[in-house]
Design a protein around this motif. Sequence first.
Motif, PDB file in Angstrom:
ATOM      1  N   VAL A 117       0.099   4.357   2.255  1.00 18.05           N
ATOM      2  CA  VAL A 117      -0.703   3.388   3.012  1.00 18.05           C
ATOM      3  C   VAL A 117      -1.617   4.137   3.983  1.00 18.05           C
ATOM      4  N   ARG A 118      -2.882   3.750   3.995  1.00 21.64           N
ATOM      5  CA  ARG A 118      -3.850   4.352   4.922  1.00 21.64           C
ATOM      6  C   ARG A 118      -4.491   3.235   5.739  1.00 21.64           C
ATOM      7  N   VAL A 119      -4.288   3.288   7.053  1.00 23.17           N
ATOM      8  CA  VAL A 119      -4.809   2.251   7.948  1.00 23.17           C
ATOM      9  C   VAL A 119      -6.157   2.688   8.515  1.00 23.17           C
ATOM     10  N   GLU A 120      -7.125   1.786   8.475  1.00 19.22           N
ATOM     11  CA  GLU A 120      -8.441   2.049   9.039  1.00 19.22           C
ATOM     12  C   GLU A 120      -8.781   0.981  10.065  1.00 19.22           C
ATOM     13  N   LEU A 121      -9.324   1.428  11.220  1.00 20.23           N
ATOM     14  CA  LEU A 121      -9.752   0.502  12.265  1.00 20.23           C
ATOM     15  C   LEU A 121     -11.219   0.166  12.052  1.00 20.23           C
ATOM     16  N   GLU A 122     -11.531  -1.099  12.194  1.00 23.67           N
ATOM     17  CA  GLU A 122     -12.915  -1.547  11.995  1.00 23.67           C
ATOM     18  C   GLU A 122     -13.363  -2.363  13.198  1.00 23.67           C
ATOM     19  N   GLY A 123     -14.508  -1.999  13.748  1.00 29.31           N
ATOM     20  CA  GLY A 123     -15.072  -2.752  14.865  1.00 29.31           C
ATOM     21  C   GLY A 123     -14.229  -2.710  16.122  1.00 29.31           C
ATOM     22  N   SER A 137       3.888  -1.222   8.861  1.00 26.47           N
ATOM     23  CA  SER A 137       5.256  -1.694   8.582  1.00 26.47           C
ATOM     24  C   SER A 137       5.856  -1.001   7.360  1.00 26.47           C
ATOM     25  N   VAL A 138       5.023  -0.489   6.461  1.00 26.16           N
ATOM     26  CA  VAL A 138       5.493   0.281   5.304  1.00 26.16           C
ATOM     27  C   VAL A 138       4.614   1.517   5.162  1.00 26.16           C
ATOM     28  N   ASP A 139       5.201   2.602   4.675  1.00 27.06           N
ATOM     29  CA  ASP A 139       4.440   3.839   4.484  1.00 27.06           C
ATOM     30  C   ASP A 139       3.827   3.927   3.091  1.00 27.06           C
ATOM     31  N   THR A 140       4.449   3.251   2.116  1.00 25.28           N
ATOM     32  CA  THR A 140       3.945   3.268   0.752  1.00 25.28           C
ATOM     33  C   THR A 140       4.073   1.879   0.140  1.00 25.28           C
ATOM     34  N   VAL A 141       3.269   1.629  -0.883  1.00 26.62           N
ATOM     35  CA  VAL A 141       3.402   0.416  -1.681  1.00 26.62           C
ATOM     36  C   VAL A 141       3.614   0.825  -3.132  1.00 26.62           C
ATOM     37  N   THR A 142       4.366   0.029  -3.862  1.00 21.08           N
ATOM     38  CA  THR A 142       4.619   0.297  -5.277  1.00 21.08           C
ATOM     39  C   THR A 142       3.606  -0.473  -6.114  1.00 21.08           C
ATOM     40  N   VAL A 143       2.834   0.267  -6.901  1.00 20.70           N
ATOM     41  CA  VAL A 143       1.809  -0.331  -7.751  1.00 20.70           C
ATOM     42  C   VAL A 143       2.263  -0.205  -9.207  1.00 20.70           C
ATOM     43  N   THR A 144       2.195  -1.283  -9.945  1.00 18.94           N
ATOM     44  CA  THR A 144       2.580  -1.309 -11.358  1.00 18.94           C
ATOM     45  C   THR A 144       1.385  -1.725 -12.197  1.00 18.94           C
ATOM     46  N   GLY A 145       1.189  -1.011 -13.324  1.00 19.93           N
ATOM     47  CA  GLY A 145       0.074  -1.350 -14.203  1.00 19.93           C
ATOM     48  C   GLY A 145      -0.170  -0.286 -15.238  1.00 19.93           C
ATOM     49  N   PRO A 146      -1.338  -0.321 -15.885  1.00 18.59           N
ATOM     50  CA  PRO A 146      -1.661   0.669 -16.909  1.00 18.59           C
ATOM     51  C   PRO A 146      -1.738   2.074 -16.320  1.00 18.59           C
ATOM     52  N   GLU A 147      -1.216   3.033 -17.053  1.00 19.35           N
ATOM     53  CA  GLU A 147      -1.165   4.415 -16.576  1.00 19.35           C
ATOM     54  C   GLU A 147      -2.548   4.969 -16.282  1.00 19.35           C
ATOM     55  N   THR A 148      -3.534   4.686 -17.142  1.00 21.01           N
ATOM     56  CA  THR A 148      -4.885   5.217 -16.938  1.00 21.01           C
ATOM     57  C   THR A 148      -5.531   4.673 -15.669  1.00 21.01           C
ATOM     58  N   GLU A 149      -5.203   3.450 -15.281  1.00 16.00           N
ATOM     59  CA  GLU A 149      -5.757   2.875 -14.056  1.00 16.00           C
ATOM     60  C   GLU A 149      -5.002   3.365 -12.828  1.00 16.00           C
ATOM     61  N   LEU A 150      -3.695   3.579 -12.965  1.00 20.55           N
ATOM     62  CA  LEU A 150      -2.915   4.093 -11.837  1.00 20.55           C
ATOM     63  C   LEU A 150      -3.363   5.491 -11.442  1.00 20.55           C
ATOM     64  N   GLU A 151      -3.822   6.288 -12.411  1.00 20.39           N
ATOM     65  CA  GLU A 151      -4.260   7.649 -12.106  1.00 20.39           C
ATOM     66  C   GLU A 151      -5.487   7.681 -11.198  1.00 20.39           C
ATOM     67  N   ASP A 193       3.838  -4.484  -4.836  1.00 16.58           N
ATOM     68  CA  ASP A 193       4.992  -5.181  -4.275  1.00 16.58           C
ATOM     69  C   ASP A 193       4.709  -5.710  -2.875  1.00 16.58           C
ATOM     70  N   VAL A 194       3.611  -5.246  -2.265  1.00 16.61           N
ATOM     71  CA  VAL A 194       3.209  -5.689  -0.928  1.00 16.61           C
ATOM     72  C   VAL A 194       1.729  -6.045  -0.974  1.00 16.61           C
ATOM     73  N   THR A 195       1.357  -7.193  -0.450  1.00 17.26           N
ATOM     74  CA  THR A 195      -0.050  -7.593  -0.427  1.00 17.26           C
ATOM     75  C   THR A 195      -0.640  -7.524   0.978  1.00 17.26           C
ATOM     76  N   ASN A 196       0.201  -7.676   2.004  1.00 21.29           N
ATOM     77  CA  ASN A 196      -0.255  -7.583   3.390  1.00 21.29           C
ATOM     78  C   ASN A 196       0.679  -6.664   4.163  1.00 21.29           C
ATOM     79  N   VAL A 197       0.088  -5.893   5.065  1.00 17.66           N
ATOM     80  CA  VAL A 197       0.854  -4.935   5.860  1.00 17.66           C
ATOM     81  C   VAL A 197       0.653  -5.249   7.339  1.00 17.66           C
TER      82      VAL A 197
END
Length: 213
Positions: A117-123, A137-151, A193-197
Amino acid sequence: CIWFYVMSVDSPIYEETFSSVPVELKMGSGESSNSDYSAISGTGNVIEVTLKGRKTILNALKAEEIEACVDVSNVSAAGRASYGVVLEPPSGTVIVDYYPKEISVYMDRRTSKQIPVRVELEGSSYPENYILDIQPSVDTVTVTGPETELELIEAARVVISPGPITGSSVNSGKVALVDGIGKEVKSNYLTTDVTNVTVKIVVYLEKDIPLSV
């Protein structure tokens, strides 16, 4: 009378169209099964099939009883391609026509990956002597999907807009998957697995204090 009965009730040249015939994806079985790749999209397709046969047979027939399949057991590379639909008519019927004759299927290895997870401040703005400790609240998120897109994915970016910072605060931001140059990777086949942090901003004050010896 018999002739009229046969033609109206059990005519051998009667035609009927089935509009929701399900198409099955065949991955093979045993040694010929395709265990390396899975269908990312292309499942749940239906086709329209017109059959000819006796009226009593066609009237009793259901769309689910018509066998339509696409063979993807020989797929050896990821990507989207069109595959021909193979149709097996039920006993006592003949295929007149069907549509579509090809189905687009997206094949790839489905896998999961831990994305930081990378937090950016805006404005936001704050005094120079403020030191911010940003705590998602979390350091990483688990992403599931096609291998070529995950890369392509390098980070799960969370943008928050706290405005002028005058003290510690708690904020929330939506997760966006980005590549190495910060461009968002958009796909209908990626899930997280997480949509909002929730992001907690703890403010520390830096101050010079005179030393008296």
